[in-house]
Design an enzyme around this catalytic site. Structure first.
Site: not given
Ligand code: AMP
Length: 325
Positions: A74, A77-78, A80-81, A191, A197, A228
């Site tokens: 979404m 991005l950081h 983790g992404h 993640g 999810q 993160k």
């Molecule tokens: P989001 O943008 O929050 O929907 O996350 C997109 C993807 O990045 C999802 O699969 C999340 O689980 C993964 N994600 C978000 N934060 C982290 C994190 N800190 N470590 C690993 N994966 C992450």
């Protein structure tokens, strides 16, 4: 035989995708071998908001016999992404990152309108990680005015976040299935940060016979332990300190199991008491479940998920651990 080393450098692009190769010229009975070392092909990431253009690009890659990885996000991005994108780049010839704040996975009183966005920063992160295409559609591109078709999951989405956010996984599964149809990837990366999810997507892929490998990736944390998250930006300085209570509770639960505790209610009570020690924290849930079915457990056995959701002020944060017992 004369061996001459030639190093070819591409104008830009940090990734080596083509193999090194030998090349030779023959002059009468003498062969001169050139060892050509490729430092990197011409690498250029592309961005599009169009489903049609995305499909055309993927068709072109498929014609060349290339494999495709997808990282749904979404945005905002950081690291983790980034870890997901880097893994996808290692395991696939081409990588698509989708960057879309999906309105239908937000409940009526949730943070859709304030969800952070920064497409320029996202572009830089995706490029640095080696992605090939960023798909960032407008809401109207993904959902026509009379959009009427949704993916419903049961059981695996019933507890934890599914209970607190009843329409959330319907929205997640619908958008992820749409992305799967648009990109038709070989592999898709999610993640463990969003452990339920990941379990829900795996179940959907199994139940609907999707020919896509669902790859789970470990949680990336700040140096002090906080997982993160794009939502961490909502936190004030005081709340940021208070938010550390989530990773403390998660670590303590994991350690208790490593030390031999097998009574799920004892582990939950311990994690709960740690969370309650923080005045700014308001618990949404603390649970132990089977990591794949997301059904509550009484005894810690097999692959177990320990998950927490906590409001720090108005910001809802989640964290978890998975253990094999
Ligand atoms: P989001 O943008 O929050 O929907 O996350 C997109 C993807 O990045 C999802 O699969 C999340 O689980 C993964 N994600 C978000 N934060 C982290 C994190 N800190 N470590 C690993 N994966 C992450």
């Amino acid at each position: 035989m004369i061996l001459i080393l030639i190093q070819m450098t591409a104008p830009y692009g940090p990734y080596i995708r083509d193999k090194d190769f030998f090349w030779y010229v023959r002059a009468k009975r003498v062969r001169i071998f050139f060892y050509v070392k490729r430092k990197g092909e011409v690498y250029k990431m592309e961005m599009t908001g169009s489903i049609k253009e995305t499909r055309a690009k993927i068709k072109e890659w498929r014609r060349q016999g290339l494999s495709v990885g997808l990282v749904p996000t979404m945005g905002y991005l950081h690291e983790g992404h980034k870890s997901l994108i880097v893994k996808a780049v290692k395991e696939n010839d081409r990588v698509v990152v989708s960057d879309f704040v999906n309105p239908i996975q937000f409940g009526a009183n949730e943070d859709l309108s304030t969800y952070p966005r920064d497409i320029e920063a996202d572009r830089n992160l995706c490029e640095a990680a080696g992605a090939d295409l960023v798909f960032y559609p407008a809401v109207e591109e993904m959902y026509q005015k009379d959009f009427s078709t949704f993916v419903e999951t049961e059981r695996v989405s019933a507890e934890l976040c599914g209970k607190s956010r009843p329409t959330h996984f319907r929205g997640v599964c619908t958008v992820v299935l749409k992305l799967f149809h648009i990109v038709s990837p070989d592999r898709a990366y999610f993640g463990q940060k969003d452990a339920q999810q990941l379990a829900v997507i795996r179940r959907m892929a199994r139940d609907l016979d999707l020919d896509i490998e669902i790859v789970g990736c470990p949680i990336i944390r700040e140096a002090d332990g906080l997982a993160k998250s794009s939502r961490n930006t909502y936190l004030s300085e005081m709340e940021r300190k208070a938010a550390l209570i989530l990773s403390k509770a998660v670590l303590a639960g994991e350690k208790m199991i490593a030390d031999g505790e097998r009574d799920a209610s004892a582990v939950i009570a311990h994690m709960r008491s740690i969370l309650e020690s923080e005045p700014l924290a308001k618990i949404d849930y603390v649970e132990l479940t089977d990591a794949d079915s997301i059904e509550k457990i009484q005894t810690v056995k097999g692959r177990v998920l320990g998950a927490v959701a906590v409001f720090i002020g108005t910001t809802r944060l989640i964290d978890n651990f998975i253990v094999e017992a």
